[in-house]
Scaffold this active site. Sequence first.
Site, PDB file in Angstrom:
ATOM      1  N   GLU A 153     -12.449  -4.710  -3.539  1.00  0.00           N
ATOM      2  CA  GLU A 153     -13.004  -3.331  -3.204  1.00  0.00           C
ATOM      3  C   GLU A 153     -12.313  -2.213  -4.020  1.00  0.00           C
ATOM      4  OE1 GLU A 153     -12.166  -5.461  -0.802  1.00  0.00           O
ATOM      5  OE2 GLU A 153     -14.308  -6.085  -0.440  1.00  0.00           O
ATOM      6  N   LEU A 192      10.639 -20.686  -5.256  1.00  0.00           N
ATOM      7  CA  LEU A 192       9.639 -19.680  -4.766  1.00  0.00           C
ATOM      8  C   LEU A 192       8.268 -19.792  -5.311  1.00  0.00           C
ATOM      9  CD1 LEU A 192       9.368 -17.293  -2.854  1.00  0.00           C
ATOM     10  CD2 LEU A 192       9.821 -15.826  -4.804  1.00  0.00           C
ATOM     11  N   SER A 233      -7.704  -5.345  -4.624  1.00  0.00           N
ATOM     12  CA  SER A 233      -8.683  -6.168  -3.976  1.00  0.00           C
ATOM     13  C   SER A 233     -10.089  -6.044  -4.562  1.00  0.00           C
ATOM     14  CB  SER A 233      -8.728  -5.535  -2.651  1.00  0.00           C
ATOM     15  OG  SER A 233      -9.331  -4.128  -2.740  1.00  0.00           O
ATOM     16  N   ARG A 278     -12.624   1.930  -7.430  1.00  0.00           N
ATOM     17  CA  ARG A 278     -11.962   3.062  -7.848  1.00  0.00           C
ATOM     18  C   ARG A 278     -12.205   3.563  -9.209  1.00  0.00           C
ATOM     19  NH1 ARG A 278      -5.823   2.617  -5.236  1.00  0.00           N
ATOM     20  NH2 ARG A 278      -6.582   1.807  -3.175  1.00  0.00           N
ATOM     21  N   HIS A 329       1.941   3.448  -9.074  1.00  0.00           N
ATOM     22  CA  HIS A 329       1.763   1.791  -9.264  1.00  0.00           C
ATOM     23  C   HIS A 329       2.924   1.252 -10.120  1.00  0.00           C
ATOM     24  CE1 HIS A 329      -1.960   2.281  -7.371  1.00  0.00           C
ATOM     25  NE2 HIS A 329      -2.487   2.724  -8.589  1.00  0.00           N
ATOM     26  N   ASP A 385       0.843  -1.177  -0.001  1.00  0.00           N
ATOM     27  CA  ASP A 385      -0.136  -0.023   0.010  1.00  0.00           C
ATOM     28  C   ASP A 385       0.730   1.235   0.026  1.00  0.00           C
ATOM     29  OD1 ASP A 385      -2.560   1.265  -0.002  1.00  0.00           O
ATOM     30  OD2 ASP A 385      -2.513   1.382   2.035  1.00  0.00           O
ATOM     31  N   GLY A 386       0.333   2.307  -0.681  1.00  0.00           N
ATOM     32  CA  GLY A 386       1.072   3.551  -0.459  1.00  0.00           C
ATOM     33  C   GLY A 386       1.453   4.066  -1.857  1.00  0.00           C
ATOM     34  N   ARG A 402      -1.374   9.114  -9.834  1.00  0.00           N
ATOM     35  CA  ARG A 402      -1.381   7.738  -9.430  1.00  0.00           C
ATOM     36  C   ARG A 402      -0.567   6.581 -10.078  1.00  0.00           C
ATOM     37  NH1 ARG A 402      -4.484   7.528  -4.630  1.00  0.00           N
ATOM     38  NH2 ARG A 402      -4.714   5.245  -5.045  1.00  0.00           N
TER      39      ARG A 402
END
Length: 262
Positions: A82, A146, A80, A86, A52, A35-36, A48
């Site tokens: 949610e 991994l 997410s 956006r 990203h 986040d951020g 924005r």
Amino acid sequence: MSNVRRLYREPAIASHEGATTADSPKPKHVAIVMDGNGRWAAGRRLPRHVGHRAGYRVVRNLVRLAIERDIRHLTLFAFSSENWKRPEIEVSALMKLFLQALRREVNDLDDNGVKLDFLGARERLSAPLRKLMEETETRTAGNDRLRLHVAVSFGGRWDIVSAARRLSEAAAAGRMDPASVDEAALRRAMSLPDMPDPDLLIRTGGECRISNFLLWNLAYTELYFTDVLWPDFDAAQLDAALGIFSRRHRRFGTVTAGAEHA
Ligand code: IPE
Ligand code: IPE
Ligand code: MG
């Protein structure tokens, strides 16, 4: 930031205190709420989506660091349930970034022994992105250095609801006795049944919440919150989190050995 909020953070530690030794407990599975990005961009007066993109570069670096530190599972919250709320311009920029990043990274990930899989409501994603996700999963299926789990269009509640629906369908069809529904059965019906629970959750960006990430799987995970914005997260930040983890006492509801009579 107010003092009240600071109380909920880890105390600042000198760099030597964060160091881990060969036998300090290490997390096998690290989950991250990245986040951020937006605030990182806003602080630079940039849109924005630039944040990203900067966040994506950090993911590339993080995968390398995770391999070096022998982390076996890395689960990243990329988008997410949610986040669909956006603005359309941001959602489409993110979807474009996922597509480009996957196309660009698949060879390197495969060469480095990374097994990639995705968790989330795929039906909401575009057909080209879904196809690429499936191809990547198939192509990297044999790797085991991994395991990288990327949560896209994911919500912890969605995962639990989907699992409950699968079990109810099986019961209604007579393939399963409702009395046999237990934790193991629910887990098997969830997105990635063979993924162990995260040992450590890291959330960057200063918020101290789960935001509907892995609700079931985080039951006994150690939580680590940092104010560092995701695009600024680097090796030193990861090592600080691992150092804190190594000094946590995980009791899983029992008592610490030797403390029985305290
Ligand atoms: C996290 O960064 C990335 C996604 C949710 C896709 P944000 O976009 O939430 O960044 P902030 O929280 O607005 O700074
Ligand atoms: C959580 O971040 C989701 C991801 C990092 C993908 P958000 O920025 O969406 O969380 P809230 O809205 O602050 O809870
Ligand atoms: Mg955010």
